[in-house]
Design a protein around this motif. Structure first.
Motif, short mmCIF file in Angstrom:
data_model
loop_
_atom_site.label_atom_id
_atom_site.label_comp_id
_atom_site.label_asym_id
_atom_site.label_seq_id
_atom_site.Cartn_x
_atom_site.Cartn_y
_atom_site.Cartn_z
N VAL A 7 0.84 -1.20 0.00
CA VAL A 7 0.00 0.00 0.00
C VAL A 7 0.88 1.25 0.00
CG1 VAL A 7 -1.72 1.33 1.30
CG2 VAL A 7 -1.91 -1.16 1.17
N THR A 8 1.77 1.33 0.94
CA THR A 8 2.56 2.57 1.11
C THR A 8 3.61 2.76 0.02
OG1 THR A 8 4.08 1.40 2.61
CG2 THR A 8 2.24 2.62 3.61
N GLU A 9 3.98 1.68 -0.67
CA GLU A 9 4.99 1.80 -1.72
C GLU A 9 4.41 1.73 -3.13
OE1 GLU A 9 8.07 -1.03 -0.84
OE2 GLU A 9 8.62 0.02 1.02
N PHE A 17 5.06 7.80 -4.65
CA PHE A 17 4.44 6.86 -3.72
C PHE A 17 3.02 7.29 -3.39
CE2 PHE A 17 8.95 6.05 -2.46
CZ PHE A 17 8.97 4.69 -2.76
N TYR A 18 2.19 6.31 -3.06
CA TYR A 18 0.81 6.57 -2.65
C TYR A 18 0.82 7.32 -1.32
CZ TYR A 18 -4.01 5.59 -1.23
OH TYR A 18 -5.31 5.71 -0.84
N PRO A 19 0.22 8.51 -1.28
CA PRO A 19 0.22 9.32 -0.05
C PRO A 19 -0.92 8.89 0.90
CG PRO A 19 -0.78 10.55 -1.83
CD PRO A 19 -0.36 9.23 -2.41
N LEU A 20 -0.74 7.76 1.54
CA LEU A 20 -1.79 7.15 2.36
C LEU A 20 -2.34 8.11 3.42
CD1 LEU A 20 -3.44 4.65 3.21
CD2 LEU A 20 -1.50 3.99 4.65
N ALA A 21 -1.49 8.71 4.22
CA ALA A 21 -1.97 9.58 5.30
C ALA A 21 -2.78 10.75 4.76
CB ALA A 21 -0.80 10.07 6.14
N ARG A 22 -2.29 11.37 3.70
CA ARG A 22 -3.00 12.52 3.11
C ARG A 22 -4.35 12.10 2.55
NH1 ARG A 22 0.56 14.93 -0.92
NH2 ARG A 22 -0.48 13.63 -2.44
N HIS A 23 -4.41 10.94 1.91
CA HIS A 23 -5.67 10.48 1.33
C HIS A 23 -6.66 10.04 2.40
CE1 HIS A 23 -4.59 10.07 -3.16
NE2 HIS A 23 -3.84 11.01 -2.59
N ALA A 43 -12.93 0.03 1.77
CA ALA A 43 -13.41 0.05 0.38
C ALA A 43 -12.96 1.33 -0.32
CB ALA A 43 -14.92 -0.08 0.34
N PHE A 44 -13.05 2.46 0.39
CA PHE A 44 -12.59 3.72 -0.20
C PHE A 44 -11.10 3.64 -0.53
CE2 PHE A 44 -10.09 7.50 0.45
CZ PHE A 44 -10.61 8.33 -0.53
N LEU A 45 -10.30 3.17 0.41
CA LEU A 45 -8.85 3.11 0.21
C LEU A 45 -8.47 2.12 -0.89
CD1 LEU A 45 -7.64 3.36 3.90
CD2 LEU A 45 -7.39 5.09 2.10
N GLU A 46 -9.18 1.01 -0.99
CA GLU A 46 -8.90 0.05 -2.07
C GLU A 46 -9.14 0.71 -3.43
OE1 GLU A 46 -10.16 -4.39 -3.60
OE2 GLU A 46 -11.54 -3.32 -2.28
N HIS A 47 -10.27 1.38 -3.57
CA HIS A 47 -10.58 2.05 -4.83
C HIS A 47 -9.57 3.17 -5.10
CE1 HIS A 47 -12.59 5.13 -7.32
NE2 HIS A 47 -12.98 4.07 -8.00
N ASP A 48 -9.26 3.94 -4.08
CA ASP A 48 -8.32 5.06 -4.22
C ASP A 48 -6.93 4.56 -4.61
OD1 ASP A 48 -7.94 7.98 -3.93
OD2 ASP A 48 -6.60 7.41 -2.28
N LEU A 49 -6.49 3.48 -4.00
CA LEU A 49 -5.17 2.92 -4.29
C LEU A 49 -5.09 2.45 -5.74
CD1 LEU A 49 -2.36 2.03 -3.29
CD2 LEU A 49 -3.41 -0.14 -2.64
N HIS A 50 -6.13 1.76 -6.20
CA HIS A 50 -6.12 1.27 -7.57
C HIS A 50 -6.28 2.40 -8.59
CE1 HIS A 50 -5.63 -3.00 -6.93
NE2 HIS A 50 -6.41 -2.88 -5.87
N THR A 51 -6.89 3.49 -8.18
CA THR A 51 -6.95 4.68 -9.04
C THR A 51 -5.57 5.31 -9.12
OG1 THR A 51 -9.26 5.06 -8.46
CG2 THR A 51 -8.05 6.93 -9.35
N TRP A 52 -4.87 5.38 -7.99
CA TRP A 52 -3.52 5.95 -7.93
C TRP A 52 -2.53 5.11 -8.73
CZ3 TRP A 52 -1.43 10.38 -6.01
CH2 TRP A 52 -0.04 10.42 -5.85
N ALA A 53 -2.59 3.80 -8.54
CA ALA A 53 -1.63 2.88 -9.16
C ALA A 53 -2.38 1.78 -9.90
CB ALA A 53 -0.71 2.29 -8.10
N PRO A 54 -2.94 2.10 -11.09
CA PRO A 54 -3.77 1.12 -11.79
C PRO A 54 -3.04 -0.17 -12.15
CG PRO A 54 -3.55 3.15 -13.09
CD PRO A 54 -2.82 3.35 -11.80
#
Length: 84
Positions: A7-9, A17-23, A43-54
């Motif tokens: 997640v963090t990398e 890198f995915y800005p987890l804390a900011r998101h 669910a939000f973070l899963e969608h957001d992560l895959h949007t960030w790093a498809p």
């Protein structure tokens, strides 16, 4: 919440890198009640992560759980005392 380095990398197309804390902060600010709904936050973070790093190629694991001392009716000062 806990997560693996997948997640963090996770990186976007620019190599950032995915800005987890900011998101998380943005999501909690924009979505009332999200802080008290671990499944919805995940669910939000899963969608957001895959949007960030498809093209995410690493395993990404995220665990969200409710905080036993959190109450949305409790003020910030009361929450601080409970968690200290």
């Amino acid at each position: 919440m806990a997560c693996t380095d997948g997640v963090t990398e996770a990186r976007d197309s620019h190599g950032d890198f995915y800005p987890l804390a900011r998101h998380i902060d943005k999501a909690l600010t924009r979505t009332p009640g999200l802080h008290s709904n671990p499944a919805q936050l995940a669910a939000f973070l899963e969608h957001d992560l895959h949007t960030w790093a498809p093209g995410l190629h690493d395993a990404a694991t995220l665990l969200t759980v409710p905080h036993p001392c959190y109450s949305p009716t409790r003020g910030a000062a009361d929450r601080h005392r409970v968690l200290s």
